[in-house]
Design a protein around this motif. Sequence first.
Motif, short mmCIF file in Angstrom:
data_model
loop_
_atom_site.label_atom_id
_atom_site.label_comp_id
_atom_site.label_asym_id
_atom_site.label_seq_id
_atom_site.Cartn_x
_atom_site.Cartn_y
_atom_site.Cartn_z
N SER A 115 0.83 -1.21 0.00
CA SER A 115 0.00 0.00 0.00
C SER A 115 0.86 1.26 0.00
O SER A 115 0.55 2.23 -0.71
CB SER A 115 -0.94 0.00 1.21
OG SER A 115 -1.84 -1.08 1.16
N ALA A 119 0.90 3.81 -3.08
CA ALA A 119 0.50 5.20 -2.86
C ALA A 119 1.59 6.16 -3.32
O ALA A 119 1.30 7.18 -3.95
CB ALA A 119 0.18 5.42 -1.39
N TYR A 123 1.04 8.71 -6.44
CA TYR A 123 0.95 10.13 -6.09
C TYR A 123 2.06 10.95 -6.75
O TYR A 123 1.80 12.02 -7.30
CB TYR A 123 1.01 10.30 -4.57
CG TYR A 123 0.85 11.72 -4.12
CD1 TYR A 123 -0.40 12.33 -4.10
CD2 TYR A 123 1.96 12.48 -3.72
CE1 TYR A 123 -0.55 13.64 -3.70
CE2 TYR A 123 1.82 13.79 -3.31
CZ TYR A 123 0.56 14.37 -3.30
OH TYR A 123 0.42 15.67 -2.91
N ARG A 179 -2.04 1.79 -6.34
CA ARG A 179 -1.58 2.78 -7.33
C ARG A 179 -2.73 3.23 -8.22
O ARG A 179 -2.90 4.44 -8.48
CB ARG A 179 -0.47 2.19 -8.18
CG ARG A 179 0.00 3.09 -9.33
CD ARG A 179 1.11 2.42 -10.12
NE ARG A 179 1.51 3.21 -11.27
CZ ARG A 179 0.94 3.14 -12.47
NH1 ARG A 179 -0.07 2.28 -12.66
NH2 ARG A 179 1.37 3.89 -13.47
N GLU A 181 -5.91 3.21 -7.52
CA GLU A 181 -6.83 4.01 -6.73
C GLU A 181 -6.28 5.42 -6.51
O GLU A 181 -7.02 6.40 -6.57
CB GLU A 181 -7.08 3.33 -5.38
CG GLU A 181 -7.94 2.09 -5.44
CD GLU A 181 -9.37 2.40 -5.83
OE1 GLU A 181 -9.94 3.35 -5.26
OE2 GLU A 181 -9.91 1.71 -6.71
N VAL A 182 -4.99 5.50 -6.26
CA VAL A 182 -4.35 6.79 -5.98
C VAL A 182 -4.38 7.68 -7.23
O VAL A 182 -4.60 8.89 -7.14
CB VAL A 182 -2.91 6.59 -5.48
CG1 VAL A 182 -2.17 7.93 -5.42
CG2 VAL A 182 -2.92 5.94 -4.11
N SER A 186 -6.00 11.21 -6.59
CA SER A 186 -5.11 12.38 -6.58
C SER A 186 -5.63 13.51 -7.45
O SER A 186 -5.16 14.64 -7.34
CB SER A 186 -3.70 11.97 -7.06
OG SER A 186 -3.75 11.42 -8.37
N ILE A 205 -0.88 11.63 1.65
CA ILE A 205 -0.99 10.19 1.38
C ILE A 205 -1.62 9.46 2.56
O ILE A 205 -2.53 8.64 2.39
CB ILE A 205 0.40 9.60 1.05
CG1 ILE A 205 0.88 10.12 -0.32
CG2 ILE A 205 0.35 8.07 1.04
CD1 ILE A 205 2.30 9.74 -0.65
N ILE A 209 -5.41 9.95 1.01
CA ILE A 209 -5.44 8.99 -0.09
C ILE A 209 -5.66 7.56 0.40
O ILE A 209 -6.60 6.88 -0.03
CB ILE A 209 -4.14 9.09 -0.93
CG1 ILE A 209 -4.13 10.43 -1.66
CG2 ILE A 209 -4.05 7.94 -1.92
CD1 ILE A 209 -2.91 10.67 -2.50
N ILE A 210 -4.81 7.08 1.32
CA ILE A 210 -4.95 5.71 1.80
C ILE A 210 -6.28 5.48 2.50
O ILE A 210 -6.94 4.46 2.26
CB ILE A 210 -3.75 5.32 2.69
CG1 ILE A 210 -2.48 5.19 1.81
CG2 ILE A 210 -4.02 4.01 3.43
CD1 ILE A 210 -1.24 4.76 2.56
N ALA A 213 -8.90 4.83 0.05
CA ALA A 213 -8.72 3.59 -0.72
C ALA A 213 -8.83 2.36 0.17
O ALA A 213 -8.60 1.24 -0.28
CB ALA A 213 -7.34 3.61 -1.40
#
Length: 298
Positions: A115, A119, A123, A179, A181-182, A186, A205, A209-210, A213
Amino acid sequence: MFTKAKQNMNDDVIVYQRKGKVKEIWRRYKKNKGAMIGLIMLVIIAALLIFGPLLVPYDLAITQNSSLMLKGPSSEHIFGNDGFGRDIFARIIYGGRTSVAIALIATVASCIVGSILGAVAGYFGKAVDNVIMRALDIFMSVPDILFTMAVVYALGASFTNLIVALTLAYFTNYVRLVRSEVLTLSEQDYIEASSAGGATSFRIILSHIIPNAVGVIIINTTLNVAKIIIYESTLSFLGLGMPAPQPEWGQMLSEAREFMRNAPHMMLFPTLAIVIIACAINLVGDGLRDSLDPRLKS
């Protein structure tokens, strides 16, 4: 999902309260009968593995008794005895504790590593993304089972080395998943607003972001537990699992091969244990996927 709040008799306004997110997920999860069956099975299995030492002592799993060799199921030994006279039920309980512990730790470790890398790659993009993804291609060019076998053979069979091998084999799944999902997240306005407000990339992140996700991560993590249990059993079957006399399900299947005709119970019960726990975890994972996917709300 909204619920109607209590209304006063003299009040013409109807107030609605939004259900908590966890309650809403649980409501959708309960509607899936297969997922509920899997959850019940998983709770029973977990109880047996956790409280197993209260049911059967560890000595029954490792103590050899020539007078009980290849004995079938009985009131004293409900799953029978193996080729060394050891109690199969006790070996399944303690072997399951080992297999599940390895699978859970390896799954969490691979999830964290994958993860974070996914990420970071999604990003920052450009050069960072290229380096991470090309290194990932190298890892993925080798089949998982061959990779884990090579690592365990090189490091030696032990609890820690099995976790290391399985983590290195499975973190790649999370890198590509997170990746992708990010790359989508983003581009959202709140990410740009956080960046404009002075938030560091590291904070964005971890804080934005995480967490957004986490749904797909949880689903993938749940399903990977079942895969890793099967992979760990495969390694044990091939002689690359925990050293004897520590019982493992794959090791039990390996030992049962030469007694398939004379004592089929030796292979039957470990096989059922692997199939049942893998089936239960997959049912729970499918239920979580349906519950966490906003497109499947009802």
